[in-house]
Design a protein around this motif. Structure first.
Motif, PDB file in Angstrom:
ATOM      1  N   PHE A 100       4.927   6.448   1.852  1.00 34.13           N
ATOM      2  CA  PHE A 100       4.553   5.658   3.019  1.00 34.13           C
ATOM      3  C   PHE A 100       4.179   4.245   2.565  1.00 34.13           C
ATOM      4  O   PHE A 100       3.501   4.080   1.552  1.00 34.13           O
ATOM      5  N   ALA A 101       4.574   3.236   3.328  1.00 36.98           N
ATOM      6  CA  ALA A 101       4.136   1.862   3.062  1.00 36.98           C
ATOM      7  C   ALA A 101       4.324   1.047   4.336  1.00 36.98           C
ATOM      8  O   ALA A 101       5.166   1.375   5.179  1.00 36.98           O
ATOM      9  N   VAL A 102       3.542  -0.022   4.484  1.00 38.41           N
ATOM     10  CA  VAL A 102       3.778  -0.964   5.570  1.00 38.41           C
ATOM     11  C   VAL A 102       4.710  -2.062   5.068  1.00 38.41           C
ATOM     12  O   VAL A 102       4.635  -2.470   3.907  1.00 38.41           O
ATOM     13  N   ILE A 103       5.589  -2.512   5.943  1.00 34.70           N
ATOM     14  CA  ILE A 103       6.586  -3.504   5.564  1.00 34.70           C
ATOM     15  C   ILE A 103       6.574  -4.661   6.555  1.00 34.70           C
ATOM     16  O   ILE A 103       6.049  -4.552   7.658  1.00 34.70           O
ATOM     17  N   ARG A 104       7.144  -5.761   6.156  1.00 38.17           N
ATOM     18  CA  ARG A 104       7.423  -6.878   7.052  1.00 38.17           C
ATOM     19  C   ARG A 104       8.556  -7.683   6.442  1.00 38.17           C
ATOM     20  O   ARG A 104       8.949  -7.474   5.291  1.00 38.17           O
ATOM     21  N   HIS A 105       9.081  -8.629   7.232  1.00 35.48           N
ATOM     22  CA  HIS A 105      10.196  -9.454   6.775  1.00 35.48           C
ATOM     23  C   HIS A 105       9.794 -10.921   6.762  1.00 35.48           C
ATOM     24  O   HIS A 105      10.483 -11.780   7.299  1.00 35.48           O
ATOM     25  N   GLY A 106       8.647 -11.200   6.154  1.00 35.78           N
ATOM     26  CA  GLY A 106       8.207 -12.573   5.977  1.00 35.78           C
ATOM     27  C   GLY A 106       7.466 -13.178   7.145  1.00 35.78           C
ATOM     28  O   GLY A 106       6.884 -14.252   7.018  1.00 35.78           O
ATOM     29  N   ILE A 107       7.480 -12.528   8.311  1.00 36.29           N
ATOM     30  CA  ILE A 107       6.831 -13.074   9.506  1.00 36.29           C
ATOM     31  C   ILE A 107       6.012 -11.978  10.158  1.00 36.29           C
ATOM     32  O   ILE A 107       6.404 -10.810  10.157  1.00 36.29           O
TER      33      ILE A 107
ATOM     34  N   ASP B 117       0.814  -1.227   0.000  1.00 43.39           N
ATOM     35  CA  ASP B 117       0.000   0.000   0.000  1.00 43.39           C
ATOM     36  C   ASP B 117       0.845   1.273   0.000  1.00 43.39           C
ATOM     37  O   ASP B 117       0.607   2.212   0.770  1.00 43.39           O
ATOM     38  N   ALA B 118       1.840   1.317  -0.886  1.00 46.60           N
ATOM     39  CA  ALA B 118       2.681   2.507  -1.004  1.00 46.60           C
ATOM     40  C   ALA B 118       1.832   3.702  -1.428  1.00 46.60           C
ATOM     41  O   ALA B 118       1.044   3.620  -2.371  1.00 46.60           O
ATOM     42  N   THR B 119       2.003   4.815  -0.727  1.00 52.53           N
ATOM     43  CA  THR B 119       1.218   6.030  -0.943  1.00 52.53           C
ATOM     44  C   THR B 119       2.169   7.216  -0.894  1.00 52.53           C
ATOM     45  O   THR B 119       2.946   7.349   0.055  1.00 52.53           O
ATOM     46  N   ILE B 120       2.103   8.073  -1.914  1.00 50.97           N
ATOM     47  CA  ILE B 120       3.071   9.164  -2.064  1.00 50.97           C
ATOM     48  C   ILE B 120       2.392  10.512  -1.850  1.00 50.97           C
ATOM     49  O   ILE B 120       1.243  10.718  -2.257  1.00 50.97           O
ATOM     50  N   VAL B 121       3.131  11.427  -1.247  1.00 56.08           N
ATOM     51  CA  VAL B 121       2.657  12.801  -1.065  1.00 56.08           C
ATOM     52  C   VAL B 121       3.844  13.747  -1.196  1.00 56.08           C
ATOM     53  O   VAL B 121       4.973  13.406  -0.817  1.00 56.08           O
TER      54      VAL B 121
ATOM     55  N   ASP C 180       1.102  -3.399  10.524  1.00 50.36           N
ATOM     56  CA  ASP C 180       1.465  -2.680  11.743  1.00 50.36           C
ATOM     57  C   ASP C 180       2.769  -1.897  11.681  1.00 50.36           C
ATOM     58  O   ASP C 180       3.074  -1.124  12.583  1.00 50.36           O
ATOM     59  N   THR C 181       3.558  -2.081  10.633  1.00 52.04           N
ATOM     60  CA  THR C 181       4.909  -1.522  10.618  1.00 52.04           C
ATOM     61  C   THR C 181       5.051  -0.524   9.470  1.00 52.04           C
ATOM     62  O   THR C 181       5.117  -0.904   8.302  1.00 52.04           O
ATOM     63  N   LEU C 182       5.095   0.754   9.822  1.00 51.07           N
ATOM     64  CA  LEU C 182       5.119   1.826   8.823  1.00 51.07           C
ATOM     65  C   LEU C 182       6.549   2.261   8.535  1.00 51.07           C
ATOM     66  O   LEU C 182       7.316   2.577   9.449  1.00 51.07           O
TER      67      LEU C 182
ATOM     68  N   ARG D 240      -3.104  -0.200  14.744  1.00 47.77           N
ATOM     69  CA  ARG D 240      -4.277   0.670  14.659  1.00 47.77           C
ATOM     70  C   ARG D 240      -4.026   1.942  13.867  1.00 47.77           C
ATOM     71  O   ARG D 240      -4.980   2.627  13.503  1.00 47.77           O
ATOM     72  N   THR D 241      -2.752   2.267  13.598  1.00 51.34           N
ATOM     73  CA  THR D 241      -2.462   3.584  13.038  1.00 51.34           C
ATOM     74  C   THR D 241      -1.404   3.589  11.951  1.00 51.34           C
ATOM     75  O   THR D 241      -1.020   4.661  11.482  1.00 51.34           O
ATOM     76  N   ALA D 242      -0.916   2.431  11.529  1.00 48.82           N
ATOM     77  CA  ALA D 242       0.221   2.404  10.610  1.00 48.82           C
ATOM     78  C   ALA D 242      -0.175   2.327   9.135  1.00 48.82           C
ATOM     79  O   ALA D 242       0.285   3.129   8.317  1.00 48.82           O
ATOM     80  N   ARG D 243      -1.048   1.386   8.772  1.00 46.47           N
ATOM     81  CA  ARG D 243      -1.217   1.039   7.358  1.00 46.47           C
ATOM     82  C   ARG D 243      -1.982   2.114   6.586  1.00 46.47           C
ATOM     83  O   ARG D 243      -3.068   2.538   6.989  1.00 46.47           O
ATOM     84  N   PRO D 244      -1.432   2.553   5.436  1.00 44.44           N
ATOM     85  CA  PRO D 244      -2.151   3.519   4.597  1.00 44.44           C
ATOM     86  C   PRO D 244      -3.494   2.969   4.138  1.00 44.44           C
ATOM     87  O   PRO D 244      -3.657   1.764   3.926  1.00 44.44           O
ATOM     88  N   ALA D 245      -4.467   3.885   3.969  1.00 48.20           N
ATOM     89  CA  ALA D 245      -5.808   3.482   3.541  1.00 48.20           C
ATOM     90  C   ALA D 245      -6.323   4.366   2.421  1.00 48.20           C
ATOM     91  O   ALA D 245      -7.520   4.409   2.168  1.00 48.20           O
TER      92      ALA D 245
END
Length: 521
Positions: free
Chosen positions: A386-393, A373-377, A398-400, A425-430
């Motif tokens: 902005f984007a949420v990321i993870r490392h496979g687990i 959910d990459a979002t540019i401004v 939750d991680t912005l 509750r507050t990280a992922r772009p929508a």
């Protein structure tokens, strides 16, 4: 690639309770060694947690019934698996201690980092928080060489992809690992807040409570299996409307006002992540089209005719991997799309060759990242993504992370504080950023009750190359104005306003007609 040891730390010790030997210990040791280049060993101390045998029973049952044998960081491991990490008797004093135990060992004179779960320490505290409540507040407490304590990291992990208590423990631990690595990198940085003098006590896990939960687990798994046999899960759908003057969601702070119209879908596909776009006097909505049979999404577009009615859904972009969240932006006199493609390991920019139907791959903005959910401004003379990321687990929401660049094409540089936020509750772009009353705002997903459960409207208080701060102003949930379940995208182009949400969609056409009658807006 091995990183240089942070602050010239040659040795790092992980302390763990004897009754809490899990796959997480070896995974964390590997991550710390890789990140810092330091020698890492493990010291095992006497277990202090009550209820560890009850927890072992629960984890064993879940592995058979819920995870069906799938490995997890909560899996118990034999002592021999840690043998090569055991602290030798001749080991020198470490430069840093990562204390995962439930006790308070004597570490006077050594800087220590200690994760707490709702204020309590140790594996049982985490399991207890998950068992009795929900994803706990994580805090990383740093104790310096003279005993002063301070909080140097905080977060709340998403449990959206977690299977049972064991899967939830893994999800939380994956974020604890991120926070510990960030705390190691920032050992010389100021603390976020003073730490309480004493840790809180965790509620014990009893065998009786575990057996009752196990019975519920079996019943729940049976119900889920039956539901998936009968229904498409989840089934997202798109709502659109032409908002009244000063009557959009951002102005009203609710979903009321002009009536939402559901964009028709074929039933065996769902539509989600709508992005409206106005071009040369016409409106278009780009969105994810997912085939329930394959579970793979592509990007489609619907054009609106001169009477303001949507036409057919037309595929415009497909890749070998799943695509969703077709973020759109105009720059350099052209139209660009930045779809979510986390499975590709890249954030890739596409150019409209013939808008709206033909797109070509233009450039990779960020590589080697599982980002959604990459979002540019554009803000204060810089581009921010902005984007949420993870490392496979762990969860996906939750991680912005933020990147900044002088231009859309880059180079995109990671924010020095990445991850800038760990919070389900507050990280992922929508959806798109908006500017209201001089303030930059962004919609975010609130996933504390599951993926896509609700939305929140956040005000950006500070955004630059070194800092990020936001304040949640409003929370939104599905209800009387948008029947169904969940809510996870909000967008507007000044002409159309769009949202999405999920409903029960049976695989039987007869049952589908009955549920459509019940859920009709």
């Amino acid at each position: 690639m091995m990183q240089k040891s942070a602050h010239n730390i040659a040795a790092i010790r992980i302390i763990v309770d004897a009754d809490s030997l899990s796959a997480f210990i070896s995974a964390l040791a590997q991550q710390v060694a890789h990140h810092t280049g330091a020698h890492v060993d493990v010291q095992i101390v006497a277990g202090m947690a009550e209820g560890s045998s009850a927890l072992d029973t629960l984890l064993s049952l879940e592995k058979m019934v819920v995870r069906r044998g799938k490995p997890c960081w909560s899996d118990r491991i034999p002592l021999a698996r840690l043998q090569n990490l055991r602290r030798p008797e001749s080991a020198t004093k470490p430069g840093l201690i990562l204390d995962l135990s439930a006790s308070e060992p004597d570490v006077s004179g050594t800087v220590t980092l200690r994760p707490l779960y709702n204020g309590a320490s140790g594996e049982n505290a985490l399991a207890s928080a998950l068992f009795h409540a929900r994803s706990p507040d994580i805090s990383i407490v740093r104790t310096d060489d003279v005993g002063a304590r301070a909080i140097v990291g905080e977060g709340v992990a998403s449990l959206e992809a977690a299977a049972g208590i064991g899967g939830a423990m893994e999800a939380v631990w994956s974020r604890v690992a991120m926070l510990l690595l960030a705390a190691i990198d920032g050992l010389n940085q100021p603390a976020r807040a003073p730490a309480p003098a004493n840790a809180s006590a965790a509620l014990p896990l009893t065998t009786r409570a575990v057996l009752k939960r196990s019975a519920r687990t079996l019943a729940t798994e049976a119900a889920r299996t039956a539901y998936r046999l009968c229904c498409h899960a989840p089934h997202w759908r798109i709502g659109w409307r032409r908002p009244e003057p000063n009557g959009d969601v951002w102005a009203r702070r609710d979903l009321g006002g002009a009536k939402w119209t559901v964009l028709p879908d074929p039933g065996d596909h769902f539509y989600a992540d709508p992005f409206p776009f106005h071009h040369r006097g016409h409106d278009y909505v780009f969105f994810e089209d997912l085939d329930h049979k394959t579970g793979k999404g592509i990007i489609c577009v619907v054009g609106f005719d001169d009477h303001g009615q949507p036409g057919p859904a037309i595929p415009v972009l497909e890749e070998p991997w799943h695509l969703s969240y077709p973020f759109l932006i105009e720059a350099h006199g052209e139209i660009w799309m930045l779809p979510e493609a986390s499975l590709s390991g890249e954030i890739t920019l596409y150019r409209a060759v013939e808008f709206p139907h033909r797109w070509e791959r233009h450039s990779v903005l960020v590589s080697g990242v599982e980002a959604a959910d990459a979002t540019i401004v554009q803000h204060n003379g810089s581009w921010h993504m902005f984007a949420v990321i993870r490392h496979g687990i762990g969860g996906y929401s939750d991680t912005l992370a933020i990147w900044h660049a002088p231009d859309l094409f880059g180079p995109w540089i990671p924010h020095v504080a990445n991850p800038v936020l760990i919070n389900d509750r507050t990280a992922r772009p929508a959806g798109n950023f908006v500017l209201r009353n001089g303030a930059l705002m962004r919609p975010v997903q609130d996933c504390q009750d599951g993926y896509g459960a609700a939305l929140a409207l956040a005000r950006i208080d500070r955004l630059d190359k070194t800092h990020f701060e936001q304040t949640i102003e409003t929370n939104l949930t599905a209800g009387q104005y948008w029947p169904g379940h969940k809510l996870h995208t909000l967008n507007s182009n000044g002409h159309l306003e769009t949202i999405d949400g999920s409903v029960i969609r049976p695989k039987s056409r007869l049952l589908t007609r009955l549920t459509e009658r019940y859920y009709r807006p």
